[in-house]
Write an enzyme that holds these catalytic residues in place. Sequence first.
Site, PDB file in Angstrom:
ATOM      1  N   GLY A  84       0.825  -1.216   0.000  1.00  0.00           N
ATOM      2  CA  GLY A  84       0.000   0.000   0.000  1.00  0.00           C
ATOM      3  C   GLY A  84       0.855   1.259   0.000  1.00  0.00           C
ATOM      4  N   ASP A 129      -5.870  -5.756  -2.039  1.00  0.00           N
ATOM      5  CA  ASP A 129      -7.237  -5.230  -2.011  1.00  0.00           C
ATOM      6  C   ASP A 129      -7.270  -3.795  -2.526  1.00  0.00           C
ATOM      7  OD1 ASP A 129     -10.073  -5.460  -0.883  1.00  0.00           O
ATOM      8  OD2 ASP A 129      -9.330  -3.622   0.057  1.00  0.00           O
ATOM      9  N   SER A 177      -4.440   7.173  13.490  1.00  0.00           N
ATOM     10  CA  SER A 177      -4.739   8.355  12.684  1.00  0.00           C
ATOM     11  C   SER A 177      -5.136   9.525  13.575  1.00  0.00           C
ATOM     12  CB  SER A 177      -5.897   8.008  11.745  1.00  0.00           C
ATOM     13  OG  SER A 177      -6.476   9.179  11.251  1.00  0.00           O
ATOM     14  N   TYR A 212     -14.951   4.065   9.994  1.00  0.00           N
ATOM     15  CA  TYR A 212     -13.499   3.975   9.797  1.00  0.00           C
ATOM     16  C   TYR A 212     -12.756   4.545  11.006  1.00  0.00           C
ATOM     17  CZ  TYR A 212      -8.850   5.569   8.614  1.00  0.00           C
ATOM     18  OH  TYR A 212      -7.500   5.834   8.680  1.00  0.00           O
ATOM     19  N   LYS A 236     -10.192   2.769  14.145  1.00  0.00           N
ATOM     20  CA  LYS A 236      -8.864   3.172  14.634  1.00  0.00           C
ATOM     21  C   LYS A 236      -8.879   3.302  16.154  1.00  0.00           C
ATOM     22  CE  LYS A 236      -6.657   3.127  10.820  1.00  0.00           C
ATOM     23  NZ  LYS A 236      -5.662   2.065  10.591  1.00  0.00           N
ATOM     24  N   ASN A 240      -1.664  14.070   7.647  1.00  0.00           N
ATOM     25  CA  ASN A 240      -2.048  13.810   6.247  1.00  0.00           C
ATOM     26  C   ASN A 240      -0.834  13.464   5.385  1.00  0.00           C
ATOM     27  OD1 ASN A 240      -4.299  15.312   7.468  1.00  0.00           O
ATOM     28  ND2 ASN A 240      -5.138  15.308   5.401  1.00  0.00           N
ATOM     29  N   ARG A 299      -4.726  21.513   7.492  1.00  0.00           N
ATOM     30  CA  ARG A 299      -4.241  20.170   7.835  1.00  0.00           C
ATOM     31  C   ARG A 299      -2.725  20.197   7.959  1.00  0.00           C
ATOM     32  NH1 ARG A 299      -8.857  19.806   8.164  1.00  0.00           N
ATOM     33  NH2 ARG A 299     -10.340  18.295   7.331  1.00  0.00           N
TER      34      ARG A 299
HETATM   35  N1  UDP Z   1     -10.388  18.389   0.007  1.00  0.00           N
HETATM   36  C1  UDP Z   1     -10.890  19.221  -0.980  1.00  0.00           C
HETATM   37  N2  UDP Z   1     -11.186  18.660  -2.205  1.00  0.00           N
HETATM   38  C2  UDP Z   1     -11.008  17.342  -2.469  1.00  0.00           C
HETATM   39  C3  UDP Z   1     -10.479  16.505  -1.451  1.00  0.00           C
HETATM   40  C4  UDP Z   1     -10.197  17.055  -0.231  1.00  0.00           C
HETATM   41  O1  UDP Z   1     -11.058  20.413  -0.772  1.00  0.00           O
HETATM   42  O2  UDP Z   1     -11.317  16.907  -3.585  1.00  0.00           O
HETATM   43  C5  UDP Z   1     -10.055  18.954   1.319  1.00  0.00           C
HETATM   44  C6  UDP Z   1     -10.861  18.353   2.457  1.00  0.00           C
HETATM   45  O3  UDP Z   1     -12.089  19.029   2.592  1.00  0.00           O
HETATM   46  C7  UDP Z   1      -9.913  18.583   3.633  1.00  0.00           C
HETATM   47  C8  UDP Z   1      -8.521  18.505   3.007  1.00  0.00           C
HETATM   48  O4  UDP Z   1      -8.710  18.675   1.604  1.00  0.00           O
HETATM   49  O5  UDP Z   1     -10.098  19.886   4.145  1.00  0.00           O
HETATM   50  C9  UDP Z   1      -7.836  17.162   3.230  1.00  0.00           C
HETATM   51  O6  UDP Z   1      -8.745  16.152   2.865  1.00  0.00           O
HETATM   52  P1  UDP Z   1      -8.304  14.642   2.693  1.00  0.00           P
HETATM   53  O7  UDP Z   1      -9.508  13.865   2.300  1.00  0.00           O
HETATM   54  O8  UDP Z   1      -7.091  14.542   1.832  1.00  0.00           O
HETATM   55  O9  UDP Z   1      -7.817  14.224   4.169  1.00  0.00           O
HETATM   56  P2  UDP Z   1      -8.593  14.274   5.578  1.00  0.00           P
HETATM   57  O10 UDP Z   1      -7.958  15.405   6.328  1.00  0.00           O
HETATM   58  O11 UDP Z   1     -10.037  14.473   5.326  1.00  0.00           O
HETATM   59  O12 UDP Z   1      -8.255  12.971   6.191  1.00  0.00           O
END
Ligand code: UDP
Length: 345
Positions: A10, A34, A125, A150, A154, A186, A238
Amino acid sequence: MKVLVTGGTGFIGSHAVVSLIEAGMKPIIVDNFDNSLPSVLENLKAITQTTVPFYKIDCNDQEAVNEVFETEKDIEGVIHFAAHKAVGESVINPLKYYQNNIGSLIVILKMMKKHQTPHLVFSSSCTVYGQPDQLPVTEHSPIIPAQSPYGNTKQICEEVIRDTVKSAQTEQDDFQLNAILLRYFNPIGAHLSGHIGELPLGVPNNLVPYIIQTAAGIREKLTIFGKDYNTPDGTCVRDYIHVMDLADAHVKALQLLVNKKQTNNTCEVFNIGTGKGNSVQELVQTFEKVNNLKLNYEFGNRRPGDVEQIYASVAKANQELGWQAQRSLEEGLRDAWNWQQKLMK
Ligand code: UDP
């Protein structure tokens, strides 16, 4: 030292395999493909010049996991990556997530006990913190009720490991178990070579895979989810950590477990992030700048379940693991784009 890496083909697992080999350890991969491809094994060979022992099995299959332990004989540590990770899918199909993510951990712990394998590193996470009241979040910040099955898996897995370590402390049968729970922020980027990276099957949910696929013309447009958050530019914040830095944290974690002088069973948790928050808009602008291109994007509605902002306190990882992020956001976004471009060749 032989280290069983579940989910080793992965995204994070494959990069950790590279770091383990560089550190002189001997990874053994188990994966059922998977959410990954067999070609990752060839790509790992191209990077490391090593053929890593590989078993195509499901970690829920106790017999099969047992056989790996028996065949390899002296496995000293396990890094347990294998898990389903799509938040949205977990809401639609929670039983799949509870069964797979918790079931596989239980199998791994049972087999570690049976074969007297003392060291476990577990992929947790920052979702366990939800929206923290205080930033940066430390390992002592409260755990809030999970927003998704999910996230719940965790939290439950963390508890399963804590309880198993505790029971090992009181047992008469001499089972030693030391665990480190790494709470990832992230992960972004790819190996510098471009041989391995994040390979989402289908439409990506995560930001950086969506960005690179948009830049590549596979997706028409990125939607930035929300422009009205209480953050400097209104978009979510993030902590984006380069996957190779994250990979290195696993090596440090194993080294800490192995070098621990006391024989007491312990379970420690570490935040693994950069300690710095970046907004979605900043990330998009940085991507455009370092890769010298324009991204097609628009602002859309908030995505349900998103927290406004989160970033890590990494003081504990600095002090106790001797680890800190070495790579910048710019490097992460350059390496991710390099990976995507190589995929298209
Ligand atoms: N995000 C976005 N557009 C996308 C995917 C994610 O604006 O197509 C934003 C999402 O709202 C969050 C940030 O990017 O604020 C990180 O999202 P991601 O899903 O990568 O990680 P998460 O922090 O949710 O685990």
